[in-house]
Design a protein around this motif. Structure first.
Motif, PDB file in Angstrom:
ATOM      1  N   VAL A 229       0.870  -1.179   0.000  1.00 15.92           N
ATOM      2  CA  VAL A 229       0.000   0.000   0.000  1.00 15.92           C
ATOM      3  C   VAL A 229       0.902   1.223   0.000  1.00 15.92           C
ATOM      4  O   VAL A 229       1.647   1.463   0.955  1.00 15.92           O
ATOM      5  CB  VAL A 229      -0.956   0.011   1.212  1.00 15.92           C
ATOM      6  CG1 VAL A 229      -1.730   1.331   1.253  1.00 15.92           C
ATOM      7  CG2 VAL A 229      -1.925  -1.162   1.135  1.00 15.92           C
ATOM      8  N   ARG A 230       0.859   1.982  -1.080  1.00 10.91           N
ATOM      9  CA  ARG A 230       1.763   3.120  -1.268  1.00 10.91           C
ATOM     10  C   ARG A 230       0.998   4.440  -1.205  1.00 10.91           C
ATOM     11  O   ARG A 230      -0.059   4.581  -1.828  1.00 10.91           O
ATOM     12  CB  ARG A 230       2.452   3.020  -2.630  1.00 10.91           C
ATOM     13  CG  ARG A 230       3.203   1.729  -2.886  1.00 10.91           C
ATOM     14  CD  ARG A 230       3.900   1.777  -4.248  1.00 10.91           C
ATOM     15  NE  ARG A 230       4.458   0.486  -4.614  1.00 10.91           N
ATOM     16  CZ  ARG A 230       5.643   0.035  -4.212  1.00 10.91           C
ATOM     17  NH1 ARG A 230       6.385   0.793  -3.422  1.00 10.91           N
ATOM     18  NH2 ARG A 230       6.082  -1.149  -4.587  1.00 10.91           N
ATOM     19  N   PRO A 231       1.549   5.425  -0.516  1.00 10.59           N
ATOM     20  CA  PRO A 231       0.944   6.766  -0.570  1.00 10.59           C
ATOM     21  C   PRO A 231       1.301   7.442  -1.890  1.00 10.59           C
ATOM     22  O   PRO A 231       2.359   7.187  -2.467  1.00 10.59           O
ATOM     23  CB  PRO A 231       1.597   7.489   0.619  1.00 10.59           C
ATOM     24  CG  PRO A 231       2.927   6.814   0.770  1.00 10.59           C
ATOM     25  CD  PRO A 231       2.728   5.383   0.362  1.00 10.59           C
ATOM     26  N   SER A 235       0.803  13.696  -0.251  1.00  9.40           N
ATOM     27  CA  SER A 235       1.550  13.137   0.883  1.00  9.40           C
ATOM     28  C   SER A 235       3.000  12.861   0.533  1.00  9.40           C
ATOM     29  O   SER A 235       3.845  12.789   1.439  1.00  9.40           O
ATOM     30  CB  SER A 235       0.886  11.834   1.357  1.00  9.40           C
ATOM     31  OG  SER A 235      -0.407  12.077   1.858  1.00  9.40           O
ATOM     32  N   VAL A 236       3.321  12.706  -0.761  1.00 10.84           N
ATOM     33  CA  VAL A 236       4.674  12.308  -1.137  1.00 10.84           C
ATOM     34  C   VAL A 236       5.305  13.201  -2.206  1.00 10.84           C
ATOM     35  O   VAL A 236       6.512  13.089  -2.459  1.00 10.84           O
ATOM     36  CB  VAL A 236       4.690  10.845  -1.646  1.00 10.84           C
ATOM     37  CG1 VAL A 236       4.264   9.900  -0.551  1.00 10.84           C
ATOM     38  CG2 VAL A 236       3.814  10.664  -2.884  1.00 10.84           C
ATOM     39  N   ASN A 237       4.544  14.087  -2.853  1.00  5.05           N
ATOM     40  CA  ASN A 237       5.100  14.844  -3.983  1.00  5.05           C
ATOM     41  C   ASN A 237       5.796  16.134  -3.568  1.00  5.05           C
ATOM     42  O   ASN A 237       6.208  16.917  -4.418  1.00  5.05           O
ATOM     43  CB  ASN A 237       4.019  15.129  -5.040  1.00  5.05           C
ATOM     44  CG  ASN A 237       2.897  16.023  -4.525  1.00  5.05           C
ATOM     45  OD1 ASN A 237       3.041  16.727  -3.527  1.00  5.05           O
ATOM     46  ND2 ASN A 237       1.763  15.989  -5.224  1.00  5.05           N
ATOM     47  N   ASP A 245      -5.629  15.344   2.729  1.00  4.90           N
ATOM     48  CA  ASP A 245      -6.044  13.943   2.741  1.00  4.90           C
ATOM     49  C   ASP A 245      -4.863  13.030   2.431  1.00  4.90           C
ATOM     50  O   ASP A 245      -3.837  13.468   1.876  1.00  4.90           O
ATOM     51  CB  ASP A 245      -7.152  13.708   1.720  1.00  4.90           C
ATOM     52  CG  ASP A 245      -8.464  14.403   2.104  1.00  4.90           C
ATOM     53  OD1 ASP A 245      -8.555  14.888   3.247  1.00  4.90           O
ATOM     54  OD2 ASP A 245      -9.368  14.468   1.247  1.00  4.90           O
ATOM     55  N   LEU A 246      -5.045  11.760   2.769  1.00  2.95           N
ATOM     56  CA  LEU A 246      -4.032  10.746   2.483  1.00  2.95           C
ATOM     57  C   LEU A 246      -4.538   9.838   1.361  1.00  2.95           C
ATOM     58  O   LEU A 246      -5.472   9.063   1.552  1.00  2.95           O
ATOM     59  CB  LEU A 246      -3.736   9.928   3.748  1.00  2.95           C
ATOM     60  CG  LEU A 246      -2.817   8.711   3.590  1.00  2.95           C
ATOM     61  CD1 LEU A 246      -1.490   9.104   2.956  1.00  2.95           C
ATOM     62  CD2 LEU A 246      -2.581   8.047   4.953  1.00  2.95           C
ATOM     63  N   ASP A 247      -3.945   9.992   0.177  1.00  2.00           N
ATOM     64  CA  ASP A 247      -4.273   9.131  -0.957  1.00  2.00           C
ATOM     65  C   ASP A 247      -3.304   7.952  -0.974  1.00  2.00           C
ATOM     66  O   ASP A 247      -2.082   8.137  -0.857  1.00  2.00           O
ATOM     67  CB  ASP A 247      -4.165   9.909  -2.276  1.00  2.00           C
ATOM     68  CG  ASP A 247      -5.177  11.036  -2.370  1.00  2.00           C
ATOM     69  OD1 ASP A 247      -6.348  10.796  -2.030  1.00  2.00           O
ATOM     70  OD2 ASP A 247      -4.801  12.150  -2.774  1.00  2.00           O
ATOM     71  N   MET A 248      -3.844   6.748  -1.134  1.00  2.00           N
ATOM     72  CA  MET A 248      -3.003   5.557  -1.156  1.00  2.00           C
ATOM     73  C   MET A 248      -3.535   4.580  -2.203  1.00  2.00           C
ATOM     74  O   MET A 248      -4.716   4.621  -2.543  1.00  2.00           O
ATOM     75  CB  MET A 248      -2.976   4.903   0.232  1.00  2.00           C
ATOM     76  CG  MET A 248      -4.353   4.548   0.790  1.00  2.00           C
ATOM     77  SD  MET A 248      -4.294   3.793   2.442  1.00  2.00           S
ATOM     78  CE  MET A 248      -4.155   5.236   3.482  1.00  2.00           C
ATOM     79  N   PHE A 249      -2.652   3.747  -2.724  1.00  2.00           N
ATOM     80  CA  PHE A 249      -3.143   2.732  -3.657  1.00  2.00           C
ATOM     81  C   PHE A 249      -2.554   1.372  -3.321  1.00  2.00           C
ATOM     82  O   PHE A 249      -1.429   1.246  -2.848  1.00  2.00           O
ATOM     83  CB  PHE A 249      -2.897   3.138  -5.109  1.00  2.00           C
ATOM     84  CG  PHE A 249      -1.518   2.876  -5.635  1.00  2.00           C
ATOM     85  CD1 PHE A 249      -1.223   1.693  -6.296  1.00  2.00           C
ATOM     86  CD2 PHE A 249      -0.521   3.824  -5.507  1.00  2.00           C
ATOM     87  CE1 PHE A 249       0.040   1.463  -6.802  1.00  2.00           C
ATOM     88  CE2 PHE A 249       0.736   3.603  -6.015  1.00  2.00           C
ATOM     89  CZ  PHE A 249       1.025   2.413  -6.661  1.00  2.00           C
ATOM     90  N   ASP A 327      -8.256   7.880   1.019  1.00  2.00           N
ATOM     91  CA  ASP A 327      -8.824   7.330  -0.216  1.00  2.00           C
ATOM     92  C   ASP A 327      -7.903   6.215  -0.685  1.00  2.00           C
ATOM     93  O   ASP A 327      -6.705   6.450  -0.921  1.00  2.00           O
ATOM     94  CB  ASP A 327      -8.943   8.397  -1.305  1.00  2.00           C
ATOM     95  CG  ASP A 327     -10.102   9.355  -1.069  1.00  2.00           C
ATOM     96  OD1 ASP A 327     -10.925   9.074  -0.192  1.00  2.00           O
ATOM     97  OD2 ASP A 327     -10.157  10.392  -1.758  1.00  2.00           O
ATOM     98  N   LEU A 328      -8.451   5.001  -0.843  1.00  2.00           N
ATOM     99  CA  LEU A 328      -7.677   3.844  -1.267  1.00  2.00           C
ATOM    100  C   LEU A 328      -8.125   3.399  -2.650  1.00  2.00           C
ATOM    101  O   LEU A 328      -9.305   3.112  -2.868  1.00  2.00           O
ATOM    102  CB  LEU A 328      -7.844   2.692  -0.267  1.00  2.00           C
ATOM    103  CG  LEU A 328      -7.203   1.353  -0.639  1.00  2.00           C
ATOM    104  CD1 LEU A 328      -5.680   1.474  -0.643  1.00  2.00           C
ATOM    105  CD2 LEU A 328      -7.642   0.255   0.332  1.00  2.00           C
ATOM    106  N   THR A 329      -7.196   3.358  -3.596  1.00  2.00           N
ATOM    107  CA  THR A 329      -7.457   2.826  -4.931  1.00  2.00           C
ATOM    108  C   THR A 329      -6.526   1.626  -5.145  1.00  2.00           C
ATOM    109  O   THR A 329      -5.754   1.268  -4.255  1.00  2.00           O
ATOM    110  CB  THR A 329      -7.198   3.882  -6.019  1.00  2.00           C
ATOM    111  OG1 THR A 329      -5.828   4.329  -5.926  1.00  2.00           O
ATOM    112  CG2 THR A 329      -8.105   5.082  -5.837  1.00  2.00           C
ATOM    113  N   THR A 330      -6.573   1.025  -6.304  1.00  2.00           N
ATOM    114  CA  THR A 330      -5.691  -0.110  -6.574  1.00  2.00           C
ATOM    115  C   THR A 330      -5.020   0.038  -7.933  1.00  2.00           C
ATOM    116  O   THR A 330      -5.640   0.465  -8.907  1.00  2.00           O
ATOM    117  CB  THR A 330      -6.459  -1.446  -6.504  1.00  2.00           C
ATOM    118  OG1 THR A 330      -5.557  -2.525  -6.739  1.00  2.00           O
ATOM    119  CG2 THR A 330      -7.576  -1.511  -7.524  1.00  2.00           C
ATOM    120  N   ASN A 331      -3.721  -0.288  -7.962  1.00  2.00           N
ATOM    121  CA  ASN A 331      -2.918  -0.250  -9.191  1.00  2.00           C
ATOM    122  C   ASN A 331      -3.023   1.084  -9.932  1.00  2.00           C
ATOM    123  O   ASN A 331      -3.100   1.124 -11.153  1.00  2.00           O
ATOM    124  CB  ASN A 331      -3.328  -1.403 -10.126  1.00  2.00           C
ATOM    125  CG  ASN A 331      -2.856  -2.751  -9.594  1.00  2.00           C
ATOM    126  OD1 ASN A 331      -1.957  -2.805  -8.764  1.00  2.00           O
ATOM    127  ND2 ASN A 331      -3.468  -3.816 -10.050  1.00  2.00           N
TER     128      ASN A 331
END
Length: 584
Positions: A229-231, A235-237, A245-249, A327-331
């Protein structure tokens, strides 16, 4: 509830913003370069890099930073503590499981401690020594997480060593506090660097974001053993603001991968799996299951919403322990690649982040952006506009995406879903800009440039760094840097774009007036960037009714006259510093 950023100055009455009681600021703001120097020192200590033309230290790549942060998070635990605690005894108790690298406390629905061990084995040792609580009439779901509750054995007999601990700050400063800091700065350059220092993510907040992703990964790994699970995003840019918010996938690409040299013989073994008609359906099914797990088994995961029919399916939830809205998405690999590109641009020159933060803050203060989806300009669009503007300087401050692509080697090659996302990843291969323009000049000319930009016929393209004819009729067209057929600002309405243009022209006028009539050290009202963050005199209601408004110059003159007339007559200078009224 999630931590949210507070809108700057917009909530304060117009005249009240000039009559706040302002206390002396005991900060090192006596030199225009002081804040910028502090920011650079903090960036170096937090794993970022020295920036600007003068920087000569080796710079870490985005993937190196991500890897380090992820490894840190895997050695870290989150502990809910009593409000009063002996920190010394607390750390001594945890040290039974192994040496501690660092720790900090913060508040979110109680007092929490983030404790990073030196070794992952210490986390396992702590888990093995932890019991599942007895819930009385209720039943506990025995989930072995890295979120713990600490209880004292004799709460009725507190020791003299127990006291309230010092907590790190995870929220942006109040509007009043930020206005104080900006008014006491020595120059507009110093104002922009001060705003960046106060609003950017702290080292502790960044660690907490990676830890939250790692905790969600623990839950997802029950189904997908080798997942990550990566932010991504703010959060990272390097452009994230406290409270964002914390976006993660959920990255499933590593699952089932193998190295050819590890296989031998005449056979090939594959996992037996279920098949579904499309990748989108697979994503929806995966997120549906993860959403159920978060809702039923995830400690502190509340308000779980499965938004599976969106263009990019996601699971939205609040993580109470960290205070983040997630918010959690995938790939979602293109989004991570966009985050890496912004990280590179932010690391190339120290002026980039300062200008982006100030433009975003200005836009938020005038309701040009909003946390609610609609026809507003987004922070991502504003960031693209700043990057494009800096590419257009002479000499350019930032390189175009195409030029970054020419510097790439074979290891940098990246194609995602048919989109060429290749660019050089090693920052040390990118030649620093020879441009030495001040932040004050760049801020003023940003407003002048876009206040007179031909939005009706031209589009913004950071890949080539030049204006191009619009391929569609949207009021604002900003080309997606990787999915080049998409317009990232397609949602923006004509009225919102016109509001942006009007405010940009007014802001340029204000800064030009300050060039002609520099404030003396006894100036008592907001100036420079602080003046730009005050509510505009543009009457949106009149505009909606089609009432003809005064020219921008007349409206700004009226604004400045009202500021002068409302200021106290007895404002004086002390030690050559700008002073602000303390009268209510």
């Amino acid at each position: 509830m999630a931590a949210r950023a507070v809108g700057l100055l917009a909530s304060l009455p117009f005249c009240a913003q000039r009559s706040q009681v302002l206390r002396p600021i005991h900060r090192l703001l006596s030199c225009p370069r002081t804040v910028a120097a502090e920011i650079k020192r903090e960036e170096q200590s937090s794993g970022s890099v020295e920036t600007g033309p003068e920087g000569r230290t080796p710079k870490k790549t985005f993937s190196e930073v991500q890897k380090e942060r992820r490894e840190q998070a895997q050695r870290t635990v989150l502990i809910h503590c009593p409000n009063k605690i002996s920190v010394k005894k607390f750390l001594k108790y945890l040290s039974q499981h192994g040496p501690i690298n660092n720790h900090f406390f913060y508040e979110s629905f109680g007092l929490y401690a983030v404790v990073e061990f030196c070794q992952k084995e210490s986390v396992t040792s702590l888990q093995n020594g932890t019991r599942t609580p007895s819930m009385g009439t209720e039943a506990a779901i025995p989930f072995r997480s890295r979120v713990f509750n600490l209880k004292t054995k004799n709460p009725s007999n507190p020791t003299s060593e127990q006291s309230r601990v010092q907590c790190s700050i995870h929220a942006p400063p109040s509007s009043k506090k930020l206005l104080e800091l900006l008014c006491y700065a020595e120059s507009i350059d110093d104002q922009l660097n001060t705003l960046l220092k106060e609003l950017q993510l702290t080292e502790e907040n960044t660690k907490l974001r990676y830890l939250t992703c790692s905790l969600i990964e623990d839950i997802a790994a029950a189904y997908f053993l080798d997942c990550t699970v990566r932010p991504f995003g703010s959060s990272v840019n390097s452009f994230g603001k406290l409270g964002c918010d914390l976006d993660m996938f959920l990255d499933l690409d590593e699952i089932g991968k193998f190295s050819a040299n590890k296989t031998s013989g005449n056979f090939l073994m594959e996992f037996q799996v279920k098949n579904v008609p499309s990748e989108r359906i697979a994503t929806q099914k995966i997120l549906s299951v993860i959403g159920e797990c978060l809702d039923h088994f995830g400690p502190g995961c509340v308000g779980v919403q499965k938004i599976l029919n969106a263009r990019c399916p996601l699971v939205r939830f609040s993580h109470q322990a960290s205070g983040f809205q997630c918010d959690l998405t995938t790939n979602n690999r293109i989004a991570l690649k966009s985050s890496e590109l912004l990280y590179i641009y932010g690391a190339l020159d120290s002026r980039v982040r300062a200008l982006v933060f100030s433009i975003r803050c200005w836009a938020r203060a005038h309701s040009l952006t909003s946390s609610i989806p609609g026809s507003w300009i987004t922070n991502f669009s504003l960031t693209m506009m700043v990057i494009f503007f800096l590419q257009r300087r002479s000499p350019p401050i930032l390189p175009t995406l195409d030029s970054l692509k020419t510097l790439a080697d074979a290891e940098d090659k990246c194609v995602i879903e048919g989109h060429n996302c290749t660019f050089v990843r090693d920052l040390n291969k990118i030649k620093p800009s020879g441009n030495t323009e001040t932040l004050e000049l760049l801020l003023k000319e940003f407003f002048e440039y876009f206040g007179n930009f031909a939005f009706n016929k031209n589009s913004i393209n950071i890949r080539q760094g030049r204006e191009q004819n619009k391929p569609e009729s949207s009021p604002l067209h900003i080309q997606n840097p990787f999915e080049t057929s998409l317009n990232i600002s397609k949602n923006v309405s004509q009225s919102q774009l016109q509001k942006f243009v009007d405010l940009a022209r007014e802001s340029a006028w204000i800064l030009n007036q300050e060039d002609k009539d520099r404030p003396s050290s006894s100036r008592s009202q907001p100036w420079g960037l602080a003046a730009l963050l005050l509510p505009s005199v543009v009457n949106s209601a009149s505009l909606a009714k089609g009432v003809r408004k005064k020219p921008a110059s007349e409206r700004i003159k009226s604004l400045l006259e009202s500021i002068k007339s409302s200021g106290p007559e007895n404002a004086t200078s002390t030690n050559g510093k700008r002073t602000v009224s303390t009268q209510a």
